[in-house]
Design a protein around this motif. Structure first.
Motif, PDB file in Angstrom:
ATOM      1  N   LEU A  86      -1.236   6.994 -13.565  1.00  0.00           N
ATOM      2  CA  LEU A  86      -1.846   6.104 -12.564  1.00  0.00           C
ATOM      3  C   LEU A  86      -2.133   6.899 -11.298  1.00  0.00           C
ATOM      4  O   LEU A  86      -1.256   7.579 -10.769  1.00  0.00           O
ATOM      5  N   MET A  87      -3.383   6.794 -10.819  1.00  0.00           N
ATOM      6  CA  MET A  87      -3.729   7.412  -9.542  1.00  0.00           C
ATOM      7  C   MET A  87      -3.256   6.482  -8.429  1.00  0.00           C
ATOM      8  O   MET A  87      -3.663   5.310  -8.385  1.00  0.00           O
ATOM      9  N   SER A  88      -2.384   6.983  -7.560  1.00  0.00           N
ATOM     10  CA  SER A  88      -1.765   6.104  -6.568  1.00  0.00           C
ATOM     11  C   SER A  88      -1.277   6.895  -5.363  1.00  0.00           C
ATOM     12  O   SER A  88      -0.763   8.005  -5.506  1.00  0.00           O
ATOM     13  N   PRO A  89      -1.411   6.315  -4.168  1.00  0.00           N
ATOM     14  CA  PRO A  89      -0.860   6.989  -2.982  1.00  0.00           C
ATOM     15  C   PRO A  89       0.669   7.113  -3.049  1.00  0.00           C
ATOM     16  O   PRO A  89       1.250   7.887  -2.310  1.00  0.00           O
ATOM     17  N   GLN A  90       1.302   6.350  -3.954  1.00  0.00           N
ATOM     18  CA  GLN A  90       2.767   6.433  -4.125  1.00  0.00           C
ATOM     19  C   GLN A  90       3.162   7.543  -5.097  1.00  0.00           C
ATOM     20  O   GLN A  90       4.356   7.735  -5.367  1.00  0.00           O
ATOM     21  N   GLY A  91       2.159   8.242  -5.670  1.00  0.00           N
ATOM     22  CA  GLY A  91       2.446   9.218  -6.718  1.00  0.00           C
ATOM     23  C   GLY A  91       2.896  10.569  -6.194  1.00  0.00           C
ATOM     24  O   GLY A  91       2.903  10.832  -4.993  1.00  0.00           O
ATOM     25  N   GLY A 113      -6.775   2.131 -10.093  1.00  0.00           N
ATOM     26  CA  GLY A 113      -6.556   0.804  -9.534  1.00  0.00           C
ATOM     27  C   GLY A 113      -7.632   0.465  -8.516  1.00  0.00           C
ATOM     28  O   GLY A 113      -8.292   1.347  -7.954  1.00  0.00           O
ATOM     29  N   ARG A 114      -7.820  -0.838  -8.286  1.00  0.00           N
ATOM     30  CA  ARG A 114      -8.668  -1.363  -7.197  1.00  0.00           C
ATOM     31  C   ARG A 114      -7.850  -2.445  -6.507  1.00  0.00           C
ATOM     32  O   ARG A 114      -6.727  -2.734  -6.915  1.00  0.00           O
ATOM     33  N   TYR A 115      -8.412  -3.083  -5.513  1.00  0.00           N
ATOM     34  CA  TYR A 115      -7.723  -4.161  -4.761  1.00  0.00           C
ATOM     35  C   TYR A 115      -6.456  -3.603  -4.099  1.00  0.00           C
ATOM     36  O   TYR A 115      -6.396  -2.411  -3.766  1.00  0.00           O
ATOM     37  N   GLU A 116      -5.450  -4.463  -3.932  1.00  0.00           N
ATOM     38  CA  GLU A 116      -4.230  -4.029  -3.216  1.00  0.00           C
ATOM     39  C   GLU A 116      -3.257  -3.302  -4.124  1.00  0.00           C
ATOM     40  O   GLU A 116      -2.309  -2.682  -3.667  1.00  0.00           O
ATOM     41  N   GLY A 117      -3.476  -3.404  -5.429  1.00  0.00           N
ATOM     42  CA  GLY A 117      -2.573  -2.734  -6.355  1.00  0.00           C
ATOM     43  C   GLY A 117      -2.584  -3.356  -7.730  1.00  0.00           C
ATOM     44  O   GLY A 117      -3.457  -4.175  -8.041  1.00  0.00           O
ATOM     45  N   ILE A 118      -1.620  -2.935  -8.532  1.00  0.00           N
ATOM     46  CA  ILE A 118      -1.516  -3.339  -9.926  1.00  0.00           C
ATOM     47  C   ILE A 118      -0.179  -4.044 -10.117  1.00  0.00           C
ATOM     48  O   ILE A 118       0.827  -3.605  -9.538  1.00  0.00           O
ATOM     49  N   ASP A 119      -0.159  -5.103 -10.921  1.00  0.00           N
ATOM     50  CA  ASP A 119       1.087  -5.803 -11.258  1.00  0.00           C
ATOM     51  C   ASP A 119       2.116  -4.773 -11.733  1.00  0.00           C
ATOM     52  O   ASP A 119       1.863  -3.995 -12.658  1.00  0.00           O
ATOM     53  N   GLU A 130       2.788   8.869 -11.934  1.00  0.00           N
ATOM     54  CA  GLU A 130       1.849   8.502 -10.877  1.00  0.00           C
ATOM     55  C   GLU A 130       1.492   9.766 -10.112  1.00  0.00           C
ATOM     56  O   GLU A 130       2.380  10.531  -9.717  1.00  0.00           O
ATOM     57  N   TRP A 131       0.201   9.987  -9.953  1.00  0.00           N
ATOM     58  CA  TRP A 131      -0.290  11.153  -9.216  1.00  0.00           C
ATOM     59  C   TRP A 131      -1.052  10.695  -7.979  1.00  0.00           C
ATOM     60  O   TRP A 131      -1.810   9.724  -8.037  1.00  0.00           O
ATOM     61  N   SER A 132      -0.884  11.445  -6.893  1.00  0.00           N
ATOM     62  CA  SER A 132      -1.657  11.249  -5.665  1.00  0.00           C
ATOM     63  C   SER A 132      -2.418  12.543  -5.382  1.00  0.00           C
ATOM     64  O   SER A 132      -1.919  13.630  -5.667  1.00  0.00           O
ATOM     65  N   ILE A 133      -3.623  12.415  -4.838  1.00  0.00           N
ATOM     66  CA  ILE A 133      -4.344  13.646  -4.451  1.00  0.00           C
ATOM     67  C   ILE A 133      -4.081  13.998  -2.990  1.00  0.00           C
ATOM     68  O   ILE A 133      -4.607  14.986  -2.489  1.00  0.00           O
ATOM     69  N   GLY A 134      -3.268  13.230  -2.291  1.00  0.00           N
ATOM     70  CA  GLY A 134      -2.951  13.548  -0.903  1.00  0.00           C
ATOM     71  C   GLY A 134      -2.559  12.296  -0.150  1.00  0.00           C
ATOM     72  O   GLY A 134      -2.750  11.182  -0.645  1.00  0.00           O
ATOM     73  N   ASP A 135      -2.025  12.474   1.049  1.00  0.00           N
ATOM     74  CA  ASP A 135      -1.475  11.352   1.799  1.00  0.00           C
ATOM     75  C   ASP A 135      -2.532  10.596   2.590  1.00  0.00           C
ATOM     76  O   ASP A 135      -2.586  10.688   3.821  1.00  0.00           O
ATOM     77  N   TYR A 136      -3.348   9.867   1.868  1.00  0.00           N
ATOM     78  CA  TYR A 136      -4.321   8.957   2.473  1.00  0.00           C
ATOM     79  C   TYR A 136      -4.625   7.892   1.441  1.00  0.00           C
ATOM     80  O   TYR A 136      -4.419   8.080   0.254  1.00  0.00           O
ATOM     81  N   VAL A 137      -5.087   6.729   1.927  1.00  0.00           N
ATOM     82  CA  VAL A 137      -5.348   5.585   1.045  1.00  0.00           C
ATOM     83  C   VAL A 137      -6.853   5.420   0.874  1.00  0.00           C
ATOM     84  O   VAL A 137      -7.611   5.460   1.847  1.00  0.00           O
ATOM     85  N   LEU A 138      -7.271   5.258  -0.369  1.00  0.00           N
ATOM     86  CA  LEU A 138      -8.678   5.022  -0.699  1.00  0.00           C
ATOM     87  C   LEU A 138      -8.811   3.625  -1.278  1.00  0.00           C
ATOM     88  O   LEU A 138      -7.809   2.988  -1.616  1.00  0.00           O
ATOM     89  N   SER A 139     -10.053   3.159  -1.432  1.00  0.00           N
ATOM     90  CA  SER A 139     -10.251   1.784  -1.915  1.00  0.00           C
ATOM     91  C   SER A 139     -10.163   1.677  -3.435  1.00  0.00           C
ATOM     92  O   SER A 139     -10.215   0.591  -3.984  1.00  0.00           O
TER      93      SER A 139
HETATM   94  C1  58G Z   1      -0.393   0.580  -6.733  1.00  0.00           C
HETATM   95  C2  58G Z   1      -0.925   0.337  -5.487  1.00  0.00           C
HETATM   96  C3  58G Z   1      -1.184   1.085  -7.741  1.00  0.00           C
HETATM   97  C4  58G Z   1      -4.987   7.042  -5.073  1.00  0.00           C
HETATM   98  C5  58G Z   1      -2.267   0.572  -5.269  1.00  0.00           C
HETATM   99  C6  58G Z   1      -2.515   1.322  -7.527  1.00  0.00           C
HETATM  100  C7  58G Z   1      -5.413   5.749  -5.197  1.00  0.00           C
HETATM  101  C8  58G Z   1      -5.375   6.914  -2.742  1.00  0.00           C
HETATM  102  C9  58G Z   1      -4.952   7.634  -3.836  1.00  0.00           C
HETATM  103  C10 58G Z   1      -3.069   1.061  -6.295  1.00  0.00           C
HETATM  104  C11 58G Z   1      -5.799   5.055  -4.055  1.00  0.00           C
HETATM  105  C12 58G Z   1      -4.493   9.050  -3.690  1.00  0.00           C
HETATM  106  C13 58G Z   1      -5.335   0.528  -5.179  1.00  0.00           C
HETATM  107  C14 58G Z   1      -6.409   1.442  -4.685  1.00  0.00           C
HETATM  108  C15 58G Z   1      -4.590   2.726  -5.521  1.00  0.00           C
HETATM  109  C16 58G Z   1      -4.505   1.365  -6.092  1.00  0.00           C
HETATM  110  C17 58G Z   1      -6.015   2.832  -5.111  1.00  0.00           C
HETATM  111  N1  58G Z   1      -5.781   5.679  -2.851  1.00  0.00           N
HETATM  112  N2  58G Z   1      -4.116   9.454  -2.481  1.00  0.00           N
HETATM  113  N3  58G Z   1      -6.203   3.773  -4.035  1.00  0.00           N
HETATM  114  O1  58G Z   1      -4.456   9.767  -4.665  1.00  0.00           O
END
Ligand code: 58G
Length: 249
Positions: A86-91, A113-119, A130-139
């Motif tokens: 999962l691509m995620s800022p928490q990764g 993922g899209r929206y605010e997140g995934i169940d 969970e992988w992140s490409i860096g410390d920033y949030v994308l849509s």
């Molecule tokens: C949980 C919460 C799961 C990756 C939100 C998925 C994704 C930045 C990065 C999400 C992202 C990164 C919702 C939108 C994550 C989704 C997604 N933003 N830094 N945005 O790699």
């Protein structure tokens, strides 16, 4: 390598993946790309994929069922036991070494993922990492997925026209890349360093190594700690006043 991507905006993936070096790897079959849209797996006539969060709050959450069905379709098309990421800022922050490691595997499924997140019940049951490409949030996770796919693909034999270019490049040996020059020799008075015109390959290599170490020290000094250097690198680093020489580390 087989790459499956799960995305609500599949054209974002297929569009970008058709261009450049990555596009050639897909066209030649070095990379097999398959994109799955959870909306195609929704159970209702409105093709619903998101709903309001339990507990309240802003935004929407991706539902388990369409994601699960899309993932099962991806797994059916994938080689056995491919990891689900999962691509995620928490990764965990994705790196050059992770790209090299993943390039040796048979395949990969990336969830965007899209929206605010995934169940969270989907994440805990089906996601391996969970992988992140860096410390920033994308849509959405699509741009991060494209970033990791590109970084991985560069290390698969047959992806790059010139197999040498990946060897020399920035980060692979823990330093930044050296500066590059091409024609003309003089542009607005800015000249190509004389040594690069000398034809002396040994001197050229030494010059590039000094430039690489020097700019790594200037721009990313943290990349140079906890590392073992060759005698030659140590000599080159002395010229940049790197504290490494004082600490004997
Ligand atoms: C949980 C919460 C799961 C990756 C939100 C998925 C994704 C930045 C990065 C999400 C992202 C990164 C919702 C939108 C994550 C989704 C997604 N933003 N830094 N945005 O790699």
């Amino acid at each position: 390598m087989w790459i499956g991507v799960i995305s609500l905006l599949p054209e974002m993936i297929s569009g970008a993946a058709a261009a450049g070096v990555f596009g050639r790897a897909v066209a030649s079959g070095v990379i097999q790309l398959a994109v799955f849209n959870p909306r195609d797996f929704a159970g209702d006539k409105h093709r619903t994929v998101d709903d309001k969060p339990y507990g309240g709050g802003a935004g929407m959450v991706m539902m388990v069922e369409p994601l699960r069905a899309a993932l099962l379709a991806a797994k059916s098309a994938a080689p056995a036991d491919v990891p689900v990421v999962l691509m995620s800022p928490q990764g965990k922050v994705f790196s050059q070494s992770a790209a090299v490691e993943q390039s040796r595997q048979a395949g990969l499924i990336l969830i965007c993922g899209r929206y605010e997140g995934i169940d969270e019940r989907f994440v805990s049951r089906y996601v391996d990492a969970e992988w992140s490409i860096g410390d920033y949030v994308l849509s959405g996770g699509e741009l991060p997925a494209l970033v990791v796919m590109d970084a991985i693909a560069r290390h698969i034999p047959g992806t790059l026209g010139n197999s040498l270019s990946v060897i020399d490049e920035s980060h692979l040996d823990g330093t930044l890349d050296y500066p590059h020059y091409t024609r003309p020799v003089d542009t607005e008075g800015a000249k190509v360093p004389e040594v690069l015109l000398s034809g002396d390959h040994r001197k050229v290599a030494l010059h590039r190594r000094r430039e690489a170490l020097g700019r790594t020290f200037e721009r990313r000094p943290e990349m140079l700690v906890r590392r073992v250097f060759s005698d030659e690198d140590r000599e080159l680093l002395k010229a940049c006043n790197h504290p490494l020489d004082d600490h004997d580390s």
